[in-house]
Design a protein around this motif. Structure first.
Motif, PDB file in Angstrom:
ATOM      1  N   ALA A 187       0.882  -1.348   0.101  1.00 13.08           N
ATOM      2  CA  ALA A 187      -0.110  -0.123  -0.079  1.00 13.08           C
ATOM      3  C   ALA A 187       0.744   1.265   0.082  1.00 13.08           C
ATOM      4  O   ALA A 187       0.528   2.095  -0.770  1.00 13.08           O
ATOM      5  CB  ALA A 187      -0.910  -0.122   1.266  1.00 13.08           C
ATOM      6  N   ALA A 188       1.926   1.222   0.832  1.00 16.82           N
ATOM      7  CA  ALA A 188       2.774   2.498   0.926  1.00 16.82           C
ATOM      8  C   ALA A 188       3.661   2.721  -0.321  1.00 16.82           C
ATOM      9  O   ALA A 188       3.514   3.598  -0.783  1.00 16.82           O
ATOM     10  CB  ALA A 188       3.634   2.254   2.008  1.00 16.82           C
ATOM     11  N   LEU A 189       4.085   1.711  -0.843  1.00 21.94           N
ATOM     12  CA  LEU A 189       4.816   2.055  -2.095  1.00 21.94           C
ATOM     13  C   LEU A 189       3.883   2.149  -3.453  1.00 21.94           C
ATOM     14  O   LEU A 189       4.289   3.047  -4.059  1.00 21.94           O
ATOM     15  CB  LEU A 189       5.516   0.644  -2.438  1.00 21.94           C
ATOM     16  N   ALA A 190       2.909   1.689  -3.575  1.00 22.75           N
ATOM     17  CA  ALA A 190       1.737   2.010  -4.365  1.00 22.75           C
ATOM     18  C   ALA A 190       1.495   3.546  -4.305  1.00 22.75           C
ATOM     19  O   ALA A 190       1.300   4.351  -5.153  1.00 22.75           O
ATOM     20  CB  ALA A 190       0.620   1.417  -4.401  1.00 22.75           C
ATOM     21  N   ARG A 191       1.089   3.959  -3.040  1.00 26.15           N
ATOM     22  CA  ARG A 191       0.854   5.291  -2.751  1.00 26.15           C
ATOM     23  C   ARG A 191       2.072   6.325  -3.305  1.00 26.15           C
ATOM     24  O   ARG A 191       1.836   7.402  -3.850  1.00 26.15           O
ATOM     25  CB  ARG A 191       0.206   5.547  -1.365  1.00 26.15           C
ATOM     26  N   GLN A 192       3.116   6.082  -2.899  1.00 30.39           N
ATOM     27  CA  GLN A 192       4.208   6.777  -3.267  1.00 30.39           C
ATOM     28  C   GLN A 192       4.485   6.794  -4.550  1.00 30.39           C
ATOM     29  O   GLN A 192       5.062   7.926  -5.132  1.00 30.39           O
ATOM     30  CB  GLN A 192       5.665   6.178  -2.508  1.00 30.39           C
ATOM     31  N   ALA A 193       4.223   5.944  -5.449  1.00 32.52           N
ATOM     32  CA  ALA A 193       4.376   5.645  -6.665  1.00 32.52           C
ATOM     33  C   ALA A 193       3.152   6.749  -7.523  1.00 32.52           C
ATOM     34  O   ALA A 193       3.411   6.647  -8.851  1.00 32.52           O
ATOM     35  CB  ALA A 193       4.185   4.078  -7.354  1.00 32.52           C
ATOM     36  N   GLY A 194       2.249   7.089  -6.789  1.00 33.63           N
ATOM     37  CA  GLY A 194       1.333   8.036  -7.566  1.00 33.63           C
ATOM     38  C   GLY A 194      -0.157   7.328  -7.469  1.00 33.63           C
ATOM     39  O   GLY A 194      -0.962   7.851  -8.034  1.00 33.63           O
ATOM     40  N   ALA A 195      -0.368   6.093  -6.923  1.00 34.21           N
ATOM     41  CA  ALA A 195      -1.742   5.405  -7.061  1.00 34.21           C
ATOM     42  C   ALA A 195      -2.592   6.045  -6.002  1.00 34.21           C
ATOM     43  O   ALA A 195      -2.120   6.483  -4.963  1.00 34.21           O
ATOM     44  CB  ALA A 195      -1.629   3.903  -7.237  1.00 34.21           C
ATOM     45  N   ARG A 196      -3.892   5.925  -6.197  1.00 37.04           N
ATOM     46  CA  ARG A 196      -4.816   6.229  -4.934  1.00 37.04           C
ATOM     47  C   ARG A 196      -5.034   4.480  -4.435  1.00 37.04           C
ATOM     48  O   ARG A 196      -5.330   3.684  -5.400  1.00 37.04           O
ATOM     49  CB  ARG A 196      -6.162   6.673  -5.577  1.00 37.04           C
ATOM     50  N   VAL A 197      -4.909   4.480  -3.296  1.00 39.99           N
ATOM     51  CA  VAL A 197      -4.972   3.161  -2.844  1.00 39.99           C
ATOM     52  C   VAL A 197      -6.291   3.171  -1.764  1.00 39.99           C
ATOM     53  O   VAL A 197      -6.437   3.713  -1.037  1.00 39.99           O
ATOM     54  CB  VAL A 197      -3.721   2.831  -1.876  1.00 39.99           C
ATOM     55  N   LEU A 198      -7.118   1.835  -1.921  1.00 41.09           N
ATOM     56  CA  LEU A 198      -8.084   1.782  -1.257  1.00 41.09           C
ATOM     57  C   LEU A 198      -8.073   0.167  -0.671  1.00 41.09           C
ATOM     58  O   LEU A 198      -7.401  -0.798  -1.363  1.00 41.09           O
ATOM     59  CB  LEU A 198      -9.356   1.732  -2.091  1.00 41.09           C
ATOM     60  N   THR A 199      -8.648  -0.131   0.436  1.00 43.04           N
ATOM     61  CA  THR A 199      -8.469  -1.328   1.040  1.00 43.04           C
ATOM     62  C   THR A 199      -9.836  -2.137   0.452  1.00 43.04           C
ATOM     63  O   THR A 199     -11.154  -1.485   0.250  1.00 43.04           O
ATOM     64  CB  THR A 199      -8.589  -1.203   2.468  1.00 43.04           C
ATOM     65  N   SER A 200      -9.878  -3.267  -0.011  1.00 41.06           N
ATOM     66  CA  SER A 200     -10.876  -3.888  -0.401  1.00 41.06           C
ATOM     67  C   SER A 200     -11.747  -4.502   0.464  1.00 41.06           C
ATOM     68  O   SER A 200     -11.417  -4.425   1.686  1.00 41.06           O
ATOM     69  CB  SER A 200     -10.308  -5.241  -1.334  1.00 41.06           C
ATOM     70  N   SER A 201     -13.261  -4.681  -0.070  1.00 36.60           N
ATOM     71  CA  SER A 201     -14.137  -5.001   1.081  1.00 36.60           C
ATOM     72  C   SER A 201     -14.022  -6.255   1.680  1.00 36.60           C
ATOM     73  O   SER A 201     -14.494  -6.632   2.806  1.00 36.60           O
ATOM     74  CB  SER A 201     -15.575  -4.775   0.113  1.00 36.60           C
ATOM     75  N   MET A 202     -13.239  -7.227   0.802  1.00 34.10           N
ATOM     76  CA  MET A 202     -13.218  -8.525   1.590  1.00 34.10           C
ATOM     77  C   MET A 202     -12.031  -9.143   0.606  1.00 34.10           C
ATOM     78  O   MET A 202     -11.803  -8.733  -0.605  1.00 34.10           O
ATOM     79  CB  MET A 202     -14.473  -9.357   1.525  1.00 34.10           C
ATOM     80  N   LEU A 203     -11.288 -10.189   1.212  1.00 32.85           N
ATOM     81  CA  LEU A 203     -10.091 -10.865   0.612  1.00 32.85           C
ATOM     82  C   LEU A 203     -10.447 -11.531  -0.712  1.00 32.85           C
ATOM     83  O   LEU A 203     -11.785 -12.154  -0.768  1.00 32.85           O
ATOM     84  CB  LEU A 203      -9.812 -11.984   1.760  1.00 32.85           C
ATOM     85  N   GLY A 204      -9.919 -11.550  -1.663  1.00 34.39           N
ATOM     86  CA  GLY A 204     -10.129 -12.112  -2.859  1.00 34.39           C
ATOM     87  C   GLY A 204      -9.842 -11.130  -4.140  1.00 34.39           C
ATOM     88  O   GLY A 204     -10.372  -9.969  -4.017  1.00 34.39           O
ATOM     89  N   LYS A 205      -9.294 -11.813  -5.182  1.00 37.38           N
ATOM     90  CA  LYS A 205      -8.957 -10.796  -6.428  1.00 37.38           C
ATOM     91  C   LYS A 205     -10.469 -10.444  -7.096  1.00 37.38           C
ATOM     92  O   LYS A 205     -10.715  -9.227  -7.390  1.00 37.38           O
ATOM     93  CB  LYS A 205      -8.325 -11.538  -7.427  1.00 37.38           C
TER      94      LYS A 205
END
Length: 519
Positions: A94-112
């Motif tokens: 999450a931290a690396l994605a945010r630093q790279a410029g992405a908006r990071v959201l936590t999924s509602s539940m586990l699973g692709k």
């Protein structure tokens, strides 16, 4: 403008004819057909437009490459934004994605599948592109190329084709089954590939499977709606392979999705689907399968479900939702052993559809702080499981909601997704040979882990419960805690520490036990 309107009207008229032809046969149209068909009418995007696509990246513990993938996506002129849907990763994803410029959201539940679906609503663009978080070796301009058929009005759904051949599950399971049941899409080189571009309006109407079957499910659903489909060659790429032990489960889920879609449109006239799905559920709920997924972890956390992870009992919520509450209350904590009582309760839910079981589990309130606690324990190298006297169909959803590694619970029988009322006690709850007790007990699950000889062996255990049926499990664990205890036996047990909340448990965790994570 008049020409564009005429073209759009012609397309809608053609689509209506296709649907009428489909519905005029003996087949019953799947529920998603009507919803998705309405979604195919769209506002064209200018071919010379820039920054018109939202890139969605579902990710779980992809710290090794996530920043590279985000940067790659943002470098494409077609990309307006990048959204990373994080499955509560325990590394620095999450931290690396945010630093790279992405908006990071936590999924509602586990699973692709859930993560892919969670990326649709927040997307600001009408075109979505899905990338995997572990890709490397990508050539530039891929997002632009994937969106080109959408911009030209040639397609509503685009799959990527890349240099290497399909994997083992693709070649041995997916492609042979597609040739039999859906030859119209059998030409797709990578039907299981996760690199997709599609219209947001179409995706909103499709069904996202929970597990490995999500990509083939989207391909088939898009086809069955009458959506225009295309395949774009994106050259070669590198992609992490699935571990060997996951391939059997992946093949089962892919086969189940294809069978289900085939049956829904009248192309399957046997009952393989239900039998195969039951077999798959039995496999993933078994202790032998769970033990193969330790992956070198030697610490274990077991969480009771009812009253501990959840605020109320699942069976009570299900009985309330199905009109069986009065009958259930007369059985709870009544006479007889736990197994017999569980079997009698299971009979109450005969003829209830599986979707009702799942909806109740998805809506059941969970305790504040449990997700953060599970995440921190996993960061400290613990394998985390939900152990329940309830039903696996519910416990597995609850464990995915809190991002735990596995669930252990009893197996309800389903015939064609309708509860048969039969209950199979999970063998992991039964005493091992040589035991002096014959009781069905959660502590036996812990004993199975402790007796596993795979190196490194389990050498430290935590357990959290709330009621008398958790007592033996708590006594066996190295560290035992009770949240909101319902029995004085837990309060008076010297081995058990009573805590007010998962937040209090979080405060007990020392930072020096954090497992170092790679950047």
């Amino acid at each position: 403008m008049n020409k564009a309107r005429s073209t759009l009207n012609d397309f809608i008229r053609w689509l209506g004819d296709k649907l009428r032809q489909f519905l005029s046969g003996k087949q019953t149209a799947p529920q998603w057909v009507g919803r998705a068909a309405q979604a195919l009418a769209h506002t064209p995007i200018a071919l010379n437009a820039r920054s018109y696509a939202t890139v969605v990246i579902p990710a779980l513990n992809e710290a090794k490459r996530i920043a590279e993938v985000v940067a790659f996506a943002l470098a494409d002129p077609a990309t307006a934004e990048v959204i990373v849907i994080d499955d509560s990763s325990i590394d620095n994803t999450a931290a690396l994605a945010r630093q790279a410029g992405a908006r990071v959201l936590t999924s509602s539940m586990l699973g692709k599948g859930a993560s892919m679906q969670d990326g649709i609503a927040p997307a600001q663009c009408s075109l979505l592109v899905y990338l995997d978080g572990d890709l490397t070796g990508l050539r530039s301009g891929i997002i632009t190329d994937l969106c080109a058929p959408l911009l030209r009005g040639e397609a509503d759904f685009v799959k990527a084709r890349f240099g290497r051949g399909g994997g083992r599950v693709t070649e041995l399971t997916a492609k042979p089954m597609l040739k039999i049941f859906f030859p119209e899409v059998a030409h797709f080189a990578q039907p299981l590939g996760g690199i997709i571009a599609a219209r947001k309006s179409l995706l909103q109407a499709l069904t996202f499977e929970d597990g490995y079957g999500v990509d083939i499910g989207l391909l088939l659903d898009a086809h069955l709606t009458g959506a225009s489909m295309a395949e774009v060659d994106i050259g070669s790429l590198e992609h992490d392979s699935q571990p060997l032990k996951d391939l059997a489960l992946m093949a089962n889920e892919v086969a189940r999705v294809i069978f289900n879609r085939a049956r829904a449109v009248g192309r399957l006239h046997v009952e393989q689907v239900a039998a195969m799905h039951e077999s798959q559920r039995l496999a993933v709920s078994g202790i032998d399968y769970v033990l193969t997924r330790r992956n070198g972890r030697h610490k274990l956390l077991l969480l009771d479900m009812d009253g501990t992870v959840t605020e109320t009992r699942y069976a009570v919520a299900l009985a309330r939702a199905t009109g069986n509450e009065a009958a259930l209350l007369g059985m709870l904590d009544g006479q007889g052993d736990a197994a017999t009582r569980s079997e009698r309760i299971a009979e109450l839910f005969r003829y209830v559809h599986k979707t009702k079981f799942e909806l109740v589990a998805k809506d059941l309130p969970i305790r504040h702080g449990v997700i953060q606690f599970v995440n921190q324990m996993r960061r400290r190298g613990y394998m985390v499981g939900v152990v329940s006297d309830s039903y696996f169909v519910a416990a597995d959803i609850i464990r995915r909601r809190i991002f735990a590694d596995f669930a252990m619970a009893h197996i309800l029988g389903f015939d064609n997704n309708v509860c048969s009322g039969s209950l199979r006690i999970n063998p992991a709850f039964l005493p091992q040979s040589g035991s002096t007790s014959d009781a069905v007990c959660k502590s036996n699950v812990l004993r199975r882990f402790l007796s596993d000889t795979t190196q490194p062996r389990i050498n430290h255990t935590w357990a959290v419960g709330d009621n008398l049926n958790d007592l033996e499990l708590l006594r066996l664990a190295d560290q035992a805690f009770a949240i909101d205890p319902k029995s004085s036996a837990l309060i008076n047990e010297a081995k058990v520490s009573v805590v007010a909340s998962f937040d209090e448990l979080l405060a007990l965790l020392p930072n020096h036990e954090l497992v170092p994570q790679a950047d």
